[in-house]
Every structure is written in structure tokens, then in C-alpha cells.
Design a protein around this motif. Structure first.
Motif, PDB file in Angstrom:
ATOM      1  N   UNK A   1      -1.276  60.897  18.070  1.00 36.40           N
ATOM      2  CA  UNK A   1       0.015  60.508  18.630  1.00 36.40           C
ATOM      3  C   UNK A   1       0.678  59.438  17.765  1.00 36.40           C
ATOM      4  N   UNK A   2      -0.124  58.503  17.242  1.00 38.76           N
ATOM      5  CA  UNK A   2       0.428  57.457  16.374  1.00 38.76           C
ATOM      6  C   UNK A   2       0.949  58.055  15.067  1.00 38.76           C
ATOM      7  N   UNK A   3       0.261  59.066  14.539  1.00 38.02           N
ATOM      8  CA  UNK A   3       0.721  59.721  13.309  1.00 38.02           C
ATOM      9  C   UNK A   3       2.008  60.501  13.560  1.00 38.02           C
ATOM     10  N   UNK A   4       2.101  61.101  14.734  1.00 40.23           N
ATOM     11  CA  UNK A   4       3.289  61.896  15.065  1.00 40.23           C
ATOM     12  C   UNK A   4       4.493  61.031  15.419  1.00 40.23           C
ATOM     13  N   UNK A   5       4.237  59.782  15.821  1.00 40.92           N
ATOM     14  CA  UNK A   5       5.340  58.880  16.159  1.00 40.92           C
ATOM     15  C   UNK A   5       5.096  57.534  15.486  1.00 40.92           C
ATOM     16  N   UNK A   6       5.465  57.409  14.207  1.00 42.73           N
ATOM     17  CA  UNK A   6       5.219  56.153  13.473  1.00 42.73           C
ATOM     18  C   UNK A   6       5.918  54.966  14.127  1.00 42.73           C
TER      19      UNK A   6
ATOM     20  N   UNK B   1      -5.849  68.168  21.645  1.00 39.04           N
ATOM     21  CA  UNK B   1      -4.885  67.369  20.898  1.00 39.04           C
ATOM     22  C   UNK B   1      -5.662  66.642  19.798  1.00 39.04           C
ATOM     23  N   UNK B   2      -5.251  66.843  18.573  1.00 39.71           N
ATOM     24  CA  UNK B   2      -5.903  66.144  17.463  1.00 39.71           C
ATOM     25  C   UNK B   2      -7.388  66.396  17.404  1.00 39.71           C
TER      26      UNK B   2
END
Length: 197
Positions: A12-17, A189-190
Motif C-alpha cells: 500500500x505504501x508503494x502504491x501510494x507514495x 494483497x502484496x
């Protein structure tokens, strides 16, 4: 009926910097997905980021139960209203219907199971170690793990168990070419996936 959802917090952090998690774009995302009350809880929490994904996971898990129950899909995340009872327990309301949630928040993931009936027992498993798998491979491995678990707990032949989707995409469990009355939910997810039934 049961639903589940998992969010890999690293994914999620990679998808939303960080740049996305601030400013107007972030606020538009919050306004599109969360009610004003939910946003107030997000901003008053110690960890805004985890709370965003906790509410997201609660909404997704409850949505899966709702679609199983009524056979209709919709996209309106704010129609699903989250309330926290404790750190792990919550209720998601969709119109006049309520779904009970149980969530686990770790440094790696947020995982939620939603049910119609709080007292009905269920089996839920989180599977980790999908770091190098494609989404298709991860989905296949998750289904195999789920069917293997059902085979063992219900003492059924694994060869006769399969998953088929209904016309609206809800998965159904089939044994020996017959529908089984087993409610279940799959999520990935991931790096993580899980099933509940």
C-alpha cells in the motif's frame, strides 16, 4: 456468510507514495472513500495510515458479505459506514444492514473478517510468503490452500472440491458437481493472502 480482506502495508505504501498521502490528492481520496466521521477518527488516531487501511479492510470484508447476501454489486465506499467497538472489533453498516468485523493490525498487514452473525464460529488463515509470486500464481496457491483446508476439516476428497464463480463473480464451493452451503472468502494483497470460511 463471511467476508475477508487483507492489505499489505508495504504494498500500500508503494502504491501510494508520501506525496500522495498529503495535500489535495490525499484529501480527495479520503472524501471519496470515507465519511466525515471516519475521517475524524482517522485524523485523531495515533497512526493515520494504519487507520485508513483498517477502515478500508473493514469496508471490503463487509462488502463481500453484503454481495453474497443480496447478489448485487455497487461502488460507493461511503455507503459502508465503519464504527469501532475496540481495537479489534467493529461494525460496518450498509443501509439498514450490519456486519460484525474482527481485525488484526500488524506492522506488515491489516486483516479483517466480517460476518453476519457474531457468534457463528469460523476458520480463518493468513498465508504469508508470496514475495516473488505473480498475482495469478498467488491466487492459484491461495485457492489450493483453501481447498486443502476444507478437504481436511470437512473430510472430503480434495479431487472433488472446486471453486466456481456465480454470474456476478461471487465464488461458490462445489463438491462432486454440487453446490456446498459453505460461505467463504478469499483475499490477497502484496505479500499476503488469506481465506475464511
Amino acid at each position: 456468510m463471511i467476508g475477508n480482506d487483507i492489505v499489505d502495508l508495504k504494498q500500500a505504501a508503494q502504491d501510494s507514495p508520501d506525496s500522495y498521502r498529503e495535500g489535495k490528492r490525499y484529501q480527495r481520496f479520503l472524501d471519496k472513500v470515507f465519511t466525515q466521521n471516519e475521517q475524524a477518527l482517522i485524523f485523531s488516531s495515533e497512526n493515520h495510515y494504519e487507520t485508513v487501511w483498517l477502515f478500508w479492510s473493514m469496508k471490503e470484508a463487509a462488502y463481500k458479505v453484503h454481495v453474497q447476501q443480496f447478489g448485487k454489486r455497487f461502488f460507493n465506499p461511503k455507503r459502508l459506514v465503519c464504527k469501532l467497538i475496540s481495537e479489534e472489533k467493529g461494525i460496518v453498516g450498509i443501509d439498514d444492514h450490519h456486519y460484525f468485523t474482527s481485525s488484526t493490525v500488524t506492522k506488515d498487514y491489516v486483516y479483517t473478517v466480517a460476518k453476519l452473525n457474531l457468534c457463528k464460529p469460523h476458520l480463518s488463515t493468513i498465508i504469508a510468503s508470496f514475495q516473488l509470486c505473480s498475482i495469478e500464481r498467488q491466487s492459484k496457491m491461495l485457492k489450493i490452500a483453501f481447498l486443502t483446508s476444507v478437504s481436511k476439516t470437512k473430510e472430503m476428497s480434495l479431487r472433488e472440491l472446486q471453486i466456481k464463480k456465480t454470474a456476478i463473480g461471487v465464488p461458490k464451493l462445489i463438491y462432486n458437481n454440487r453446490d456446498l452451503p459453505t460461505s467463504f472468502s478469499l483475499t490477497h494483497c502484496g505479500r499476503f493472502s488469506g481465506f475464511a470460511y
